[in-house]
Design an enzyme around this catalytic site. Structure first.
Site, PDB file in Angstrom:
ATOM      1  N   ARG A  60      -3.643  12.245  -8.078  1.00  0.00           N
ATOM      2  CA  ARG A  60      -2.505  11.311  -7.912  1.00  0.00           C
ATOM      3  C   ARG A  60      -1.170  11.928  -8.339  1.00  0.00           C
ATOM      4  O   ARG A  60      -0.262  11.227  -8.776  1.00  0.00           O
ATOM      5  CB  ARG A  60      -2.711  10.000  -8.695  1.00  0.00           C
ATOM      6  CG  ARG A  60      -3.943   9.232  -8.350  1.00  0.00           C
ATOM      7  CD  ARG A  60      -3.953   8.683  -6.934  1.00  0.00           C
ATOM      8  NE  ARG A  60      -5.236   8.089  -6.685  1.00  0.00           N
ATOM      9  CZ  ARG A  60      -6.282   8.766  -6.177  1.00  0.00           C
ATOM     10  NH1 ARG A  60      -6.162  10.029  -5.812  1.00  0.00           N
ATOM     11  NH2 ARG A  60      -7.429   8.161  -5.996  1.00  0.00           N
ATOM     12  N   SER A 105      -4.712   0.174  -7.993  1.00  0.00           N
ATOM     13  CA  SER A 105      -4.914   0.533  -9.403  1.00  0.00           C
ATOM     14  C   SER A 105      -3.570   0.774 -10.077  1.00  0.00           C
ATOM     15  O   SER A 105      -2.749   1.549  -9.574  1.00  0.00           O
ATOM     16  CB  SER A 105      -5.753   1.803  -9.504  1.00  0.00           C
ATOM     17  OG  SER A 105      -7.068   1.524  -9.078  1.00  0.00           O
ATOM     18  N   GLU A 140      -0.220   4.688 -12.629  1.00  0.00           N
ATOM     19  CA  GLU A 140      -0.273   5.333 -11.313  1.00  0.00           C
ATOM     20  C   GLU A 140       0.885   4.798 -10.469  1.00  0.00           C
ATOM     21  O   GLU A 140       1.512   5.519  -9.707  1.00  0.00           O
ATOM     22  CB  GLU A 140      -1.613   5.017 -10.635  1.00  0.00           C
ATOM     23  CG  GLU A 140      -1.725   5.568  -9.231  1.00  0.00           C
ATOM     24  CD  GLU A 140      -3.112   5.365  -8.621  1.00  0.00           C
ATOM     25  OE1 GLU A 140      -4.112   5.403  -9.359  1.00  0.00           O
ATOM     26  OE2 GLU A 140      -3.174   5.159  -7.393  1.00  0.00           O
TER      27      GLU A 140
HETATM   28  C1  LIG Z   1      -4.961  -3.266  -2.375  1.00  0.00           C
HETATM   29  C2  LIG Z   1      -4.549  -1.841  -2.643  1.00  0.00           C
HETATM   30  C3  LIG Z   1      -5.509  -0.845  -2.688  1.00  0.00           C
HETATM   31  C4  LIG Z   1      -5.145   0.486  -2.934  1.00  0.00           C
HETATM   32  N1  LIG Z   1      -6.114   1.437  -2.972  1.00  0.00           N
HETATM   33  C5  LIG Z   1      -5.775   2.732  -3.181  1.00  0.00           C
HETATM   34  C6  LIG Z   1      -6.773   3.757  -3.203  1.00  0.00           C
HETATM   35  O1  LIG Z   1      -7.949   3.520  -3.008  1.00  0.00           O
HETATM   36  N2  LIG Z   1      -6.375   5.032  -3.435  1.00  0.00           N
HETATM   37  C7  LIG Z   1      -5.072   5.360  -3.651  1.00  0.00           C
HETATM   38  O2  LIG Z   1      -4.775   6.546  -3.855  1.00  0.00           O
HETATM   39  N3  LIG Z   1      -4.106   4.403  -3.633  1.00  0.00           N
HETATM   40  C8  LIG Z   1      -4.419   3.114  -3.405  1.00  0.00           C
HETATM   41  N4  LIG Z   1      -3.441   2.146  -3.394  1.00  0.00           N
HETATM   42  C9  LIG Z   1      -2.048   2.524  -3.691  1.00  0.00           C
HETATM   43  C10 LIG Z   1      -1.204   2.887  -2.454  1.00  0.00           C
HETATM   44  O3  LIG Z   1      -1.700   2.264  -1.287  1.00  0.00           O
HETATM   45  C11 LIG Z   1      -1.142   4.408  -2.238  1.00  0.00           C
HETATM   46  O4  LIG Z   1      -0.562   5.054  -3.348  1.00  0.00           O
HETATM   47  C12 LIG Z   1      -0.334   4.749  -0.986  1.00  0.00           C
HETATM   48  O5  LIG Z   1      -0.470   6.120  -0.728  1.00  0.00           O
HETATM   49  C13 LIG Z   1       1.151   4.404  -1.104  1.00  0.00           C
HETATM   50  O6  LIG Z   1       1.719   4.525   0.194  1.00  0.00           O
HETATM   51  P1  LIG Z   1       3.037   3.705   0.584  1.00  0.00           P
HETATM   52  O7  LIG Z   1       3.430   4.099   1.945  1.00  0.00           O
HETATM   53  O8  LIG Z   1       2.817   2.248   0.356  1.00  0.00           O
HETATM   54  O9  LIG Z   1       4.041   4.289  -0.494  1.00  0.00           O
HETATM   55  P2  LIG Z   1       5.136   3.507  -1.343  1.00  0.00           P
HETATM   56  O10 LIG Z   1       4.456   2.588  -2.301  1.00  0.00           O
HETATM   57  O11 LIG Z   1       6.155   2.929  -0.463  1.00  0.00           O
HETATM   58  O12 LIG Z   1       5.735   4.719  -2.185  1.00  0.00           O
HETATM   59  C14 LIG Z   1       4.963   5.397  -3.171  1.00  0.00           C
HETATM   60  C15 LIG Z   1       5.725   6.644  -3.626  1.00  0.00           C
HETATM   61  O13 LIG Z   1       5.799   7.549  -2.540  1.00  0.00           O
HETATM   62  C16 LIG Z   1       7.156   7.888  -2.278  1.00  0.00           C
HETATM   63  N5  LIG Z   1       7.280   8.109  -0.834  1.00  0.00           N
HETATM   64  C17 LIG Z   1       6.992   7.242   0.164  1.00  0.00           C
HETATM   65  N6  LIG Z   1       7.208   7.817   1.361  1.00  0.00           N
HETATM   66  C18 LIG Z   1       7.661   9.069   1.097  1.00  0.00           C
HETATM   67  C19 LIG Z   1       8.057  10.159   1.928  1.00  0.00           C
HETATM   68  N7  LIG Z   1       8.052  10.084   3.244  1.00  0.00           N
HETATM   69  N8  LIG Z   1       8.459  11.305   1.315  1.00  0.00           N
HETATM   70  C20 LIG Z   1       8.468  11.421  -0.021  1.00  0.00           C
HETATM   71  N9  LIG Z   1       8.107  10.415  -0.863  1.00  0.00           N
HETATM   72  C21 LIG Z   1       7.702   9.256  -0.297  1.00  0.00           C
HETATM   73  C22 LIG Z   1       7.955   6.709  -2.771  1.00  0.00           C
HETATM   74  O14 LIG Z   1       9.290   7.066  -3.062  1.00  0.00           O
HETATM   75  C23 LIG Z   1       7.168   6.346  -4.020  1.00  0.00           C
HETATM   76  O15 LIG Z   1       7.508   7.175  -5.094  1.00  0.00           O
HETATM   77  C24 LIG Z   1      -3.784   0.808  -3.142  1.00  0.00           C
HETATM   78  C25 LIG Z   1      -2.817  -0.207  -3.060  1.00  0.00           C
HETATM   79  C26 LIG Z   1      -3.181  -1.514  -2.816  1.00  0.00           C
HETATM   80  C27 LIG Z   1      -2.123  -2.572  -2.713  1.00  0.00           C
END
Ligand SMILES: Cc1cc2nc3c(=O)[nH]c(=O)nc-3n(C[C@H](O)[C@H](O)[C@H](O)COP(=O)(O)OP(=O)(O)OC[C@H]3O[C@@H](n4cnc5c(N)ncnc54)[C@H](O)[C@@H]3O)c2cc1C
Length: 297
Positions: free
Chosen positions: A171, A220, A290
């Site tokens: 992560r 998480s 996280e």
């Molecule tokens: C119900 C649920 C279940 C989940 N299960 C998991 C799991 O099993 N495993 C896991 O790892 N995560 C999980 N997550 C967390 C999340 O989905 C992941 O971390 C996911 O990768 C975040 O993607 P996002 O597009 O929503 O990013 P965001 O939440 O919008 O951003 C997260 C970070 O990434 C940065 N970011 C976004 N896009 C870019 C880009 N293009 N360039 C540079 N930085 C960027 C943002 O600035 C921020 O710092 C879960 C979340 C939920 C709500």
């Protein structure tokens, strides 16, 4: 901070856009300026129009973000619904832009007979967010599949970088340069003939049985300390179901914090701090969030 933007961007951006509309916890104050580019050229032109002193933040699907109630000064770039090209480029190679939703990537790989990509199906974010977080599940991790990434900087300059230029761990992804954001990745998978959609169904069912899917959360909240499970530490500290206002530790999975509807970012942050303090008091273990906490209180 009153961001001045020249030309067409002055009218195309949304000002004071509530980020509660763009995060899975449904909390967060306004983005001073919110921009959703049409395509890569539009994004590059926009970046060039942002004055150098203005902070730039990125958001995918906001599924790992706690934006504080005072919001984000500066600019927020959203990849939701854009930068969504997804192509098979070779026998085992896939090109995906940052706005591609992880579940879509999983589906396409299965259709193309490539894998293992099933784990992407349960991550409710974009590929950009998955690259920034090294998102993973069920033993799979995003960067296991990255060969090169394409990035963009404040000057709108696009670069190709090899995966080896990044320091990647659980992560965590440390970039070789500040202020370069992901716009795409070249991914590689193995040939996996046959149908694997049953495996996705099984993984999603396992997830549904163990996690409060459908409730407002960020997944998480804490990373697992080496050799331990954050959820177990929280549960055995007696915190399952612990509630502060409209935020509570999930009864189903103690590493999830739920917004029951009216919680504000401050409530969630207070609950996170309480859980951390209690786990440290009871177990002597310091949990690291996280979830990315950003913005002004
Ligand atoms: C119900 C649920 C279940 C989940 N299960 C998991 C799991 O099993 N495993 C896991 O790892 N995560 C999980 N997550 C967390 C999340 O989905 C992941 O971390 C996911 O990768 C975040 O993607 P996002 O597009 O929503 O990013 P965001 O939440 O919008 O951003 C997260 C970070 O990434 C940065 N970011 C976004 N896009 C870019 C880009 N293009 N360039 C540079 N930085 C960027 C943002 O600035 C921020 O710092 C879960 C979340 C939920 C709500």
């Amino acid at each position: 901070m009153n961001v001045a933007l020249s030309g067409e961007f002055g009218v195309r951006v949304r000002r004071n856009e509530p980020l509660s509309r763009h995060t899975s916890w449904h909390v967060g104050g306004p983005a001073e300026v919110f921009f959703n580019p049409r395509d890569l050229a539009d994004l590059a032109a926009f970046l060039r129009a942002v004055p150098p002193e203005v902070p730039i933040h990125w958001i995918g699907l906001g599924s790992n973000l706690l934006v504080r109630d005072g919001g984000l000064p500066g600019v927020v770039i959203s990849t939701h619904g854009t930068l969504d090209a997804l192509e098979r480029r070779s026998e085992t190679g896939v090109y995906a832009q940052a706005g591609v939703v992880c579940a879509q990537l999983a589906r396409a790989c299965i259709q193309w007979g490539l894998g293992p990509a099933e784990f992407f199906a349960g991550i409710p974010g974009t590929l950009g967010g998955a690259l920034a977080m090294n998102a993973g599940a069920f033993g799979g991790e995003t960067w296991q599949h990255v060969r090169t990434v394409e990035t963009i900087d404040r000057a709108g300059r696009v670069r190709a970088r090899a995966a080896a230029e990044y320091r990647v761990s659980y992560r965590q992804v440390l970039a070789p340069a500040p202020e370069e954001w992901f716009i795409a990745a070249h991914l590689s998978f193995e040939r996996r003939p046959g149908t694997h959609s049953g495996e996705v169904r099984t993984l999603l069912e396992r997830r549904k049985a163990a996690q409060p899917i459908g409730e407002w959360s960020c997944g998480s909240v804490f990373t697992n300390p080496p050799g331990q499970h954050a959820a177990q530490l929280i549960e055995s500290a007696g915190l399952k179901g612990f509630r502060l206002g409209d935020a509570s530790v999930s009864l189903k999975h103690a590493n999830f914090i739920i917004n029951h509807g009216q919680a504000r970012a401050a409530d969630l942050e207070r609950l996170i701090a309480h859980v951390r303090a209690e786990v440290e008091r009871v177990h002597g273990v310091r949990l690291d969030p996280e979830v990315r906490i950003v913005g002004v209180p």
